[in-house]
Structures are given as C-alpha cells and as structure tokens.
Design a protein around this motif. Structure first.
Motif, PDB file in Angstrom:
ATOM      1  N   TRP A  35      27.365  40.128  88.083  1.00 33.00           N
ATOM      2  CA  TRP A  35      26.544  39.428  89.060  1.00 33.00           C
ATOM      3  C   TRP A  35      26.444  40.217  90.369  1.00 33.00           C
ATOM      4  CZ3 TRP A  35      22.677  36.607  89.303  1.00 33.00           C
ATOM      5  CH2 TRP A  35      22.354  35.825  90.425  1.00 33.00           C
ATOM      6  N   GLU A  36      27.544  40.788  90.800  1.00 34.57           N
ATOM      7  CA  GLU A  36      27.513  41.576  92.032  1.00 34.57           C
ATOM      8  C   GLU A  36      26.610  42.794  91.887  1.00 34.57           C
ATOM      9  OE1 GLU A  36      31.601  42.370  92.867  1.00 34.57           O
ATOM     10  OE2 GLU A  36      31.930  40.408  93.843  1.00 34.57           O
ATOM     11  N   ARG A  37      26.614  43.413  90.710  1.00 31.14           N
ATOM     12  CA  ARG A  37      25.738  44.568  90.496  1.00 31.14           C
ATOM     13  C   ARG A  37      24.272  44.140  90.488  1.00 31.14           C
ATOM     14  NH1 ARG A  37      26.795  48.538  85.470  1.00 31.14           N
ATOM     15  NH2 ARG A  37      26.264  46.653  84.305  1.00 31.14           N
ATOM     16  N   THR A  48      26.011  38.100  82.865  1.00 28.05           N
ATOM     17  CA  THR A  48      26.904  37.347  83.762  1.00 28.05           C
ATOM     18  C   THR A  48      27.277  36.010  83.127  1.00 28.05           C
ATOM     19  OG1 THR A  48      26.064  38.336  85.807  1.00 28.05           O
ATOM     20  CG2 THR A  48      27.052  36.155  85.999  1.00 28.05           C
ATOM     21  N   VAL A  50      31.729  38.330  87.221  1.00 30.66           N
ATOM     22  CA  VAL A  50      31.556  38.554  88.656  1.00 30.66           C
ATOM     23  C   VAL A  50      31.050  39.978  88.914  1.00 30.66           C
ATOM     24  CG1 VAL A  50      32.789  38.779  90.847  1.00 30.66           C
ATOM     25  CG2 VAL A  50      33.214  36.804  89.367  1.00 30.66           C
TER      26      VAL A  50
END
Length: 302
Positions: A279-281, A255, A276
């Motif tokens: 980071w979301e994963r 990330t 992004v």
C-alpha cells in the motif's frame, strides 16, 4: 480437507513400487510445494493452501491455463492432476529460479518480454482477470470476515475508479496472462525464461502483465522502457503510462490479498507487513509527479 504429500504419492499408481523421496520447497505464500524424486526423475508437486477460494483462486481455471501455457512452450508440463484435491504434479524445470537482482541484469527485461510474448500467444485461457473487479471481490471478503486493511485504503477508491476510467478510454485486446510474475515465477532453463504458477492467470490487458512484472522486479524507468519496447516494438508514452497505472493497481489489489492472507493463512509469514508495504508503494506512485501525466497519456488516441 488438505491432502498430505504422502497421500498424493500413494495415489499416483505409476509411482508405486518405485523409490521416492520428498523435499519440501520454501517460498510459496499460498500453497505447500514439494520436489518429489521418483527413482532418478524429479517432479514439482503443488498442494493448495487452506481457504484459497477467499483469495479468488479458481483451481479449474488454474489447471486449464497451466495446460495452455505448457502447450505454448513457456510453462511446465502437467504430469498428473489429482482433480478431487486440486493437486498438480508438474514437470520439474531444471534451471535457476530468478531473483530481483538477477532479473535486473543487463538484457533481462528483453528476455522477460520474449517469454511473456510466448505466453500471450497461448490458447485462450478459461476465465478473464481484471484487477479492478478483483479489488471489489476482496473488499467484500474484507467486510464479511472483518479483515484489517490500511486505514486510508477506502478513501482512495474514487481514485482507483478514475484510473480505470482513464485506462478504458483506449482499451487493448485481452490476452492470456499470468498476472503474478514475481521474480521466483521466472526460471531460467539456460535458453528461455520459463513461467510458472498460474493461480491468478486469466485473459487480461497485456499492460497489466508488463506493469505488474515491472513492479515485482522493481524496475526503473529505463527497464520499463526496455520491457515495453521489446514487447510492443516501441516504448510509446501511452503504453508506458498504461504499464505504470497497472503497476499501481497491482499493489492496490495485492494489498488486500496480503491483508486477507493475514487472516486465513496458516503460513509463518508477516502478511500484514506485506500488505502495508504494498500500500505504501502504491501511494508513493499515486502521489508522484508523473501520475497526472500517466492518467492523461493513456487516454490519448494511438
């Protein structure tokens, strides 16, 4: 100053007087890559991108480790090395560059495990790699260069420390790792999945290699288990948990890599979207039901 591909070709005395053709290669997110044909023989030329020291790329380490991987029979042979410009001319591996779908085919986790075992048996790499320390390095770059990162990133750092503490209760001996096994860093030569790109290579916990690869290849639980079993001989819960936690750390670290690239890279690529997505994963796995069990499992005695 970045050297041009024409300057590279002119520098290699063995190529002078021979017919050469240049074919740019797409897909790289850090460097500029080319296929160069000299008469009838093809070579892969890798020219470093700008400011890659901010990404913690050590070109001396990369060169040494590429040599070790080639000696182990799994990496490409180094044909020329232009030390001043950190340019490597490598053996061009004839074969299919892998994709996520091709690496998800039946039996592929076991084939990947075999190649990873060959790499991990290579001669010791020059330096070590630790994603927890790399996150600290990247955060300093973020602060020094006013790099934008996800708003809630820093508030999760205590959880990152908790993951490291859990992982270190039962540490594994480090081995030579690639640490960045994207699908495109596997090439099927018809017999073996060859491994390429040793920019982030270093001696590391083997479960980082396995977990990172599972994350890059978007493996499901069955594929995690197949990779683990093929590598270790069994898919013990503690090993699978270790792989899952390192898969999270892969996204936590990359990330920041993506965010920094968005600031420094000259490539036409959506690095912020990449950051992004990573980071979301990572958050999805952190907030998942098995996460507390993974923390507990890695701390159990073998």
């Amino acid at each position: 100053m970045t050297v041009s591909i024409e300057q590279v070709i002119a520098t290699i005395t063995e190529w002078r007087g021979h017919e050469t053709s240049i074919h740019p290669m797409t897909g790289g997110l850090t460097n500029t890559n080319y296929q160069v044909q000299v008469d009838t023989q093809r070579f892969f030329v890798r020219i470093p991108g700008a400011s890659t020291e901010l990404l913690a790329v050590d070109r001396r380490n990369e060169y040494h480790n590429t040599l070790m991987a080639a000696e182990a029979g799994v990496g490409p042979r180094v044909v020329h090395h232009l030390t001043e410009h950190h340019v490597m001319v490598l053996e061009f591996i004839e074969g299919d560059t892998m994709t996520i779908p091709s690496m998800q085919a039946a039996g592929m986790p076991s084939r990947a495990a075999h190649s990873i075992q060959l790499l991990h048996a290579a001669g010791r790499f020059l330096t070590d790699f630790n994603m927890f320390r790399l996150v600290e390095f990247y955060l300093k770059i973020v602060g020094d260069h006013a790099v934008r990162i996800p708003d809630d990133y820093r508030k999760h750092l205590p959880l990152v420390a908790e993951m490291e503490a859990a992982i270190m209760v039962q540490p594994l001996a480090t081995v030579p790792c690639n640490n960045d096994l994207l699908p495109a860093n596997y090439i099927d030569d018809g017999c073996l999945l060859r491994l390429i790109d040793f920019e982030y290579s270093g001696n590391n916990d083997p479960c980082f290699e396995l977990g990172n690869s599972c994350q890059e290849l978007e493996y499901n639980e069955n594929q995690y288990a197949e990779l683990c079993s093929a590598y270790f001989g069994e898919a013990r819960p503690a090993l699978l948990a270790r792989m899952h936690l390192f898969a999270i750390m892969s996204d936590v670290g990359w990330t920041l890599w993506g965010a920094i690239q968005g600031k420094i890279s000259k490539l036409d690529f959506d690095f912020w979207g990449y950051a992004v997505g990573r980071w979301e994963r990572a958050l999805g796995m952190i907030n998942s039901e098995p996460f507390p069990r993974w923390l507990e499992a890695v701390q159990r005695a073998s």
